[in-house]
Design a protein around this motif. Structure first.
Motif, PDB file in Angstrom:
ATOM      1  N   THR A  41       0.822  -1.210   0.000  1.00  0.00           N
ATOM      2  CA  THR A  41       0.000   0.000   0.000  1.00  0.00           C
ATOM      3  C   THR A  41       0.855   1.259   0.000  1.00  0.00           C
ATOM      4  O   THR A  41       1.624   1.477   0.938  1.00  0.00           O
ATOM      5  CB  THR A  41      -0.921   0.022   1.243  1.00  0.00           C
ATOM      6  N   PRO A  42       0.741   2.100  -1.062  1.00  0.00           N
ATOM      7  CA  PRO A  42       1.483   3.366  -1.064  1.00  0.00           C
ATOM      8  C   PRO A  42       1.062   4.223   0.130  1.00  0.00           C
ATOM      9  O   PRO A  42      -0.118   4.403   0.393  1.00  0.00           O
ATOM     10  CB  PRO A  42       1.073   4.027  -2.381  1.00  0.00           C
ATOM     11  N   GLY A  43       2.022   4.710   0.872  1.00  0.00           N
ATOM     12  CA  GLY A  43       1.739   5.552   2.031  1.00  0.00           C
ATOM     13  C   GLY A  43       1.517   4.789   3.315  1.00  0.00           C
ATOM     14  O   GLY A  43       1.572   5.353   4.391  1.00  0.00           O
ATOM     15  N   GLY A  44       1.236   3.511   3.228  1.00  0.00           N
ATOM     16  CA  GLY A  44       0.986   2.719   4.428  1.00  0.00           C
ATOM     17  C   GLY A  44      -0.331   3.079   5.091  1.00  0.00           C
ATOM     18  O   GLY A  44      -1.173   3.751   4.513  1.00  0.00           O
ATOM     19  N   ILE A  45      -0.491   2.647   6.316  1.00  0.00           N
ATOM     20  CA  ILE A  45      -1.722   2.874   7.080  1.00  0.00           C
ATOM     21  C   ILE A  45      -1.380   3.787   8.246  1.00  0.00           C
ATOM     22  O   ILE A  45      -0.518   3.480   9.061  1.00  0.00           O
ATOM     23  CB  ILE A  45      -2.286   1.535   7.590  1.00  0.00           C
TER      24      ILE A  45
END
Length: 99
Positions: A41-45
């Motif tokens: 996931t780009p940017g993460g959570i």
């Protein structure tokens, strides 16, 4: 000698396209939020670092050690931590008496 741990960090803009490794933690220097990455996931959570989040995280940690979070008697909107040792041999609960 003490060890130091430092997380990767970057701006919100830099995080938009960054795909961190599985389980990697980074710090968003604009929003002051942690981001947990899954390798996809780009940017993460985003994980909040506000006072409420820290309070809840601390409450979970303390609960694992036998502490309970209870409303204050004087002001029910505030909370206090109470250490509960469980039931003693004479069926009384430790921590119930005033100290």
């Amino acid at each position: 000698m003490a060890r130091q741990v430092q997380f990767r960090r970057g701006t919100s803009e830099e995080h938009k396209t960054f795909v961190g490794a599985l389980g990697e933690i980074t710090l968003d220097t604009d929003s002051h939020m942690l981001r947990i990455h899954d390798g996809e996931t780009p940017g993460g959570i985003e994980i909040a670092l506000g006072g409420v989040a820290w309070f809840k995280l601390n409450a979970v940690f303390m609960a694992m050690q036998g502490w309970q979070v209870k409303p204050c008697v004087e002001n029910p909107e505030d909370y206090e931590f109470v250490l509960d040792f469980g039931t003693l041999g004479n069926s009384e609960t430790a921590g119930d008496e005033d100290v």
